[in-house]
Write an enzyme that holds these catalytic residues in place. Structure first.
Site, mmCIF file in Angstrom:
data_model
loop_
_atom_site.group_PDB
_atom_site.id
_atom_site.type_symbol
_atom_site.label_atom_id
_atom_site.label_comp_id
_atom_site.label_asym_id
_atom_site.label_seq_id
_atom_site.Cartn_x
_atom_site.Cartn_y
_atom_site.Cartn_z
ATOM 1 N N LYS A 93 7.770 -1.473 0.739
ATOM 2 C CA LYS A 93 6.791 -2.027 1.690
ATOM 3 C C LYS A 93 6.365 -3.430 1.273
ATOM 4 C CE LYS A 93 3.829 1.332 1.302
ATOM 5 N NZ LYS A 93 4.511 2.139 0.265
ATOM 6 N N ARG B 97 -3.918 5.686 4.625
ATOM 7 C CA ARG B 97 -3.359 6.683 3.707
ATOM 8 C C ARG B 97 -3.975 8.064 3.887
ATOM 9 N NH1 ARG B 97 -2.427 3.785 -2.171
ATOM 10 N NH2 ARG B 97 -0.734 2.433 -1.476
ATOM 11 N N ARG C 77 10.444 -1.758 -11.639
ATOM 12 C CA ARG C 77 9.355 -2.706 -11.365
ATOM 13 C C ARG C 77 8.400 -2.787 -12.547
ATOM 14 N NH1 ARG C 77 5.528 -1.656 -6.265
ATOM 15 N NH2 ARG C 77 4.524 -0.173 -7.658
ATOM 16 N N ARG D 278 3.426 -3.613 -14.538
ATOM 17 C CA ARG D 278 2.308 -2.988 -13.826
ATOM 18 C C ARG D 278 1.882 -1.701 -14.513
ATOM 19 N NH1 ARG D 278 2.849 -3.230 -7.388
ATOM 20 N NH2 ARG D 278 1.664 -1.333 -7.703
ATOM 21 N N ARG E 278 1.577 9.654 -8.040
ATOM 22 C CA ARG E 278 1.460 8.891 -6.797
ATOM 23 C C ARG E 278 2.369 9.458 -5.709
ATOM 24 N NH1 ARG E 278 2.814 3.064 -8.133
ATOM 25 N NH2 ARG E 278 2.248 2.687 -5.976
#
Length: 195
Positions: free
Chosen positions: A14, A89, A128, A134, A145
């Site tokens: 996204k 969400r 990532r 992150r 998640r």
């Protein structure tokens, strides 16, 4: 198409696709995750409260998220349209978005649903994490998640299916391939016409 939700699980692309698609549509991309991380990065009072939630991969309370989104949608650049990434969400957020749009006598044009298997998503998120550092991309947090997405967010697709807004797009492939699929799904231009 000027009011679009880019929907899908964490790691489906996204963020990668949002900016490109928003530029094609001529609207701003509004990422609630980016808004949250900006508060954390800037050390605001809200950011301090959000830091632990984000690090654990938990959802930010609807009341906070809804307020931030309402403020962002009220900004001048979002008046003519937007691409939402990471919102809604929850069912309460769907209702709030409908309420906000009704206030301006508008509605969503489409919900673009990007999909990929959990194995592909976990691999992408771990990559990532290695590239960007992150803190919310550890194996445990990634699995949490994804479970949270499947339990709380994925069921929202049915709400948008009932309104005939969902356009399904395979999120596996190169960045350009997925972008072409998104463009084809919304019918803006033929994929062969892209640069």
């Amino acid at each position: 198409m000027k009011r679009v939700v880019l929907f899908g699980p964490p790691g489906v692309g996204k963020g990668t696709q949002g900016g490109r698609l928003a530029a094609t549509l001529g609207v701003p991309v509004i990422s609630t995750g980016d808004l949250f991380r900006a508060h954390v990065r800037n050390g605001t009072d809200l950011g301090k409260r959000l830091s632990a939630l984000i690090a654990a991969g938990d959802y930010v309370p609807d009341s906070v998220t809804n307020t931030m989104l309402a403020e962002r949608l009220a900004e001048p650049d979002a008046q003519g349209g937007f691409l939402l990434d990471g919102y809604p969400r929850t069912a309460d957020q769907v209702a709030e978005l409908d309420r906000l749009l009704a206030l301006s006598d508008t509605s969503l044009d489409a919900v673009l649903l990007l999909s990929a298997s959990d194995d592909v998503l976990e691999e992408r998120l771990l990559k990532r994490a290695a590239e960007q550092g992150r803190s919310d991309d550890t194996p445990e947090v990634i699995r949490h998640r994804l479970a949270l997405y499947h339990a709380e967010t994925e069921p929202l697709v049915a709400l948008y299916d009932a309104a005939d807004l969902v356009l399904r797009v395979d999120g596996v492939g190169t960045t350009d391939e997925v972008h072409e699929r998104l463009i084809a799904a919304i019918g803006q231009v033929e994929p062969s016409a892209l640069p």
